[in-house]
Enzyme design. Structure first.
Site, short mmCIF file in Angstrom:
data_model
loop_
_atom_site.label_atom_id
_atom_site.label_comp_id
_atom_site.label_asym_id
_atom_site.label_seq_id
_atom_site.Cartn_x
_atom_site.Cartn_y
_atom_site.Cartn_z
N VAL A 140 -8.54 19.71 -15.02
CA VAL A 140 -7.29 19.53 -13.77
C VAL A 140 -8.13 18.58 -12.95
O VAL A 140 -9.08 18.78 -12.42
CB VAL A 140 -6.84 20.90 -13.43
CG1 VAL A 140 -6.10 20.55 -12.01
CG2 VAL A 140 -6.15 21.79 -14.48
N GLY A 141 -7.28 17.66 -12.32
CA GLY A 141 -7.66 16.50 -11.27
C GLY A 141 -7.12 17.17 -10.07
O GLY A 141 -6.95 18.24 -9.90
N THR A 196 -4.56 8.82 -4.58
CA THR A 196 -4.56 8.52 -5.74
C THR A 196 -5.79 7.99 -6.23
O THR A 196 -6.70 7.47 -5.16
CB THR A 196 -3.55 7.73 -6.17
OG1 THR A 196 -3.72 7.23 -7.61
CG2 THR A 196 -3.65 6.01 -5.56
N GLY A 246 -9.66 11.46 -9.43
CA GLY A 246 -9.21 12.81 -8.85
C GLY A 246 -10.44 13.69 -9.00
O GLY A 246 -10.43 14.36 -8.18
N THR A 258 -1.37 8.42 -10.40
CA THR A 258 -0.67 9.52 -9.85
C THR A 258 0.66 8.93 -9.01
O THR A 258 0.40 8.09 -8.21
CB THR A 258 -1.42 10.67 -9.07
OG1 THR A 258 -2.50 10.89 -9.51
CG2 THR A 258 -0.63 11.62 -8.26
#
Ligand SMILES: *[C@@H]1O[C@H](CO)[C@@H](O)[C@H](O)[C@H]1NC(C)=O
Length: 376
Positions: free
Chosen positions: A270-271, A292, A295, A241
Site C-alpha cells: 500500500v502506498g 504524488t 509513495g 495518483t
C-alpha cells in the site's frame, strides 16, 4: 569579501546548488478570494472539469466532498495515465488493485480503501467508508466485500489487455525491475530469500565464526547476485495518483485521491494514496494539499499534513510546499515527488523534486482549467 575566501564562495555555491536541487520552487500563482476552486495533480483536465461542474452550482448538491468524488471518479473512468482506476499498474501477480482516500475538511472525517480487489469504483468506496462506518481505512478483500455490500458493482476483473501485456513482458524480462532489496531469488522471478551482506570485515569474521550455516549462506551469496533493483526511474507512468482538493462556495474543503499504485509492486503493498496526511490533507480552517510521486518514501514524511500545518502557522502555500518537499529531499536526494498547496485565500502553489510537475486549477475567474508547470 567572497573573493578573499574562495573556500567560502565555493561552499556558498555548493549550498546554493543543493538548495536548487532540493527545493524545486516555482509555479506560484496569486489567487483571488472567491470560491469555489478545484486543484488536481497533473493535467487531468477532465477530472477538474467534472469536479467543477458539481461545485460551481453550490448549495446542497455542490459540496466539496461531492465534487472530489465526481473528479476522482472521472479519472477512474478515463483511467488517467493508466495509473488511476482499473486496467493499470499490475502487481507481481499481474493483478490490479485500487487505493483511494477522501477527507472532509469540515469534520476531519476520512474514508479510505487500500489494496482493494475486484471493485473499480475506488473513490466511491472510500466515501462509503467515511459516511457509513466509524472507521477510516478498510483493506484488501474485506474492502471489496464492504464495497459490494454497500451497492458498488463487483466482483469485476480489474485487469486490461494492456496491463496483462505489460505484466507478461516484465515476466519475460526476469521480473526486472522490481521492488525487492537484499534478496536472493530462487528462480528468475523468485521466490526471494533474504540475504544480509556483511558490511565490514569485523562482522564478516564474526559470521565465519558462527559455523556451517553461515558458511553456506556466504557461499550462496557468491553464487547468486543479490537483487536490489528498486525502480530508480520512477515516473508518471509507474507511480502516479490523482490527488484533488476542492473548496466549495461555502468555503468547505475536501480532498481525495485515487490510484492503482506502483507498477510491479509486491502484492499487498500500500502506498501513500490512502494514507491521510501523505497523499492529501485538508482543513476548512487552513486549506489543502495534494501529493504524488514515490509513495513508499513520501508516506514516511506525511508531506501534506506538513504543508497544511505549515500554512496554519502562517506560511505561504509556496513556502509550505517547498519546505515539505525539501524535508524529504534532505534524506532521500533521489526521490521523485511533488505537492500542491492551496490556502483559504485561493492562493495555490506547487513544489517538486526529481521531475517536472504539473497541476491543474479551475477557479471562477478562469474560462477553463489551467495547467501550471512546476520545474525542479
Ligand atoms: C484564479 O487563479 C488565478 C491564477 O491561477 C488568479 O490570478 C485569480 O485571481 C484566481 N481567481 C480567483 C477568483 O481566485
Amino acid at each position: 569579501m567572497a573573493r578573499s575566501n574562495p573556500g567560502l564562495l565555493l561552499g556558498l555555491l555548493l549550498l546554493r546548488l543543493t538548495w536548487c536541487v532540493a527545493v524545486d520552487g516555482g509555479g506560484v500563482e496569486e489567487g483571488g478570494f472567491v470560491f469555489p476552486v478545484v486543484v488536481s495533480t497533473w493535467p487531468f483536465r477532465e477530472a477538474v472539469r467534472a469536479a467543477w461542474d458539481v461545485v460551481k452550482t453550490g448549495g446542497a448538491g455542490g459540496s466539496a466532498v461531492d465534487a472530489v468524488v465526481a473528479g476522482c471518479s472521472a479519472c477512474e473512468e478515463l483511467r488517467c495515465d493508466g495509473t488511476v482506476g482499473p486496467g493499470g499498474s499490475p502487481d507481481e501477480n499481474g493483478e490490479t488493485t485500487l487505493d483511494a482516500l477522501i477527507m472532509n475538511g469540515k469534520t476531519m472525517e476520512i474514508g479510505a480503501v487500500a489494496a482493494m480487489r475486484y471493485v473499480k469504483d475506488a473513490i466511491m468506496a472510500a466515501k462509503l467508508v467515511m459516511e457509513h462506518t466509524g472507521h477510516t481505512l478498510l483493506v484488501g478483500e474485506k474492502a471489496t466485500s464492504f464495497a459490494i455490500s454497500m451497492g458498488l458493482a463487483g466482483p469485476t476483473d480489474l485487469s486490461s489487455p494492456e496491463s496483462i501485456e505489460k505484466w507478461s513482458n516484465w515476466r519475460q524480462n526476469n521480473c526486472q525491475p522490481n521492488f525487492w532489496k537484499n534478496v536472493a531469488p530462487a528462480g528468475n522471478c523468485g521466490p526471494y530469500h533474504p540475504i544480509n551482506i556483511p558490511k565490514d570485515p569485523v562482522k564478516s569474521a564474526v559470521w565465519e565464526d558462527q559455523g556451517i550455516t553461515c558458511q553456506e549462506w556466504l557461499q550462496n551469496d557468491n553464487l547468486l547476485e543479490p537483487t536490489s533493483s528498486h525502480f530508480n526511474s520512477v515516473n508518471r507512468h509507474n507511480h502516479d495518483t490523482i490527488s484533488m482538493a476542492v473548496i466549495d462556495k461555502m468555503g468547505h474543503v475536501a480532498v481525495g485521491t485515487s490510484t492503482n499504485g506502483a507498477t510491479f509492486k509486491i502484492p499487498g503493498r500500500v502506498g501513500d494514496g490512502p494514507i491521510p496526511g501523505s497523499s492529501a490533507y485538508g482543513d476548512d480552517e487552513v486549506g489543502a494539499c495534494g501529493a504524488t510521486g514515490d509513495g513508499d518514501i513520501m508516506m514516511r514524511f506525511l508531506p501534506c499534513y506538513q504543508v497544511v500545518e505549515s500554512m496554519r502557522l502562517g506560511m505561504e502555500p509556496r513556502d509550505a510546499a517547498v519546505d515539505a518537499i525539501s524535508r524529504i529531499a534532505r534524506k532521500y536526494p533521489d526521490f521523485v515527488g511533488a505537492v500542491f498547496a492551496i490556502n483559504k485565500k485561493g492562493v495555490h502553489a506547487g513544489a517538486c523534486h526529481g521531475w517536472t510537475f504539473q497541476y491543474s486549477v479551475r477557479n471562477s475567474s478562469m474560462q477553463d482549467v489551467e495547467v501550471i508547470t512546476v520545474t525542479p
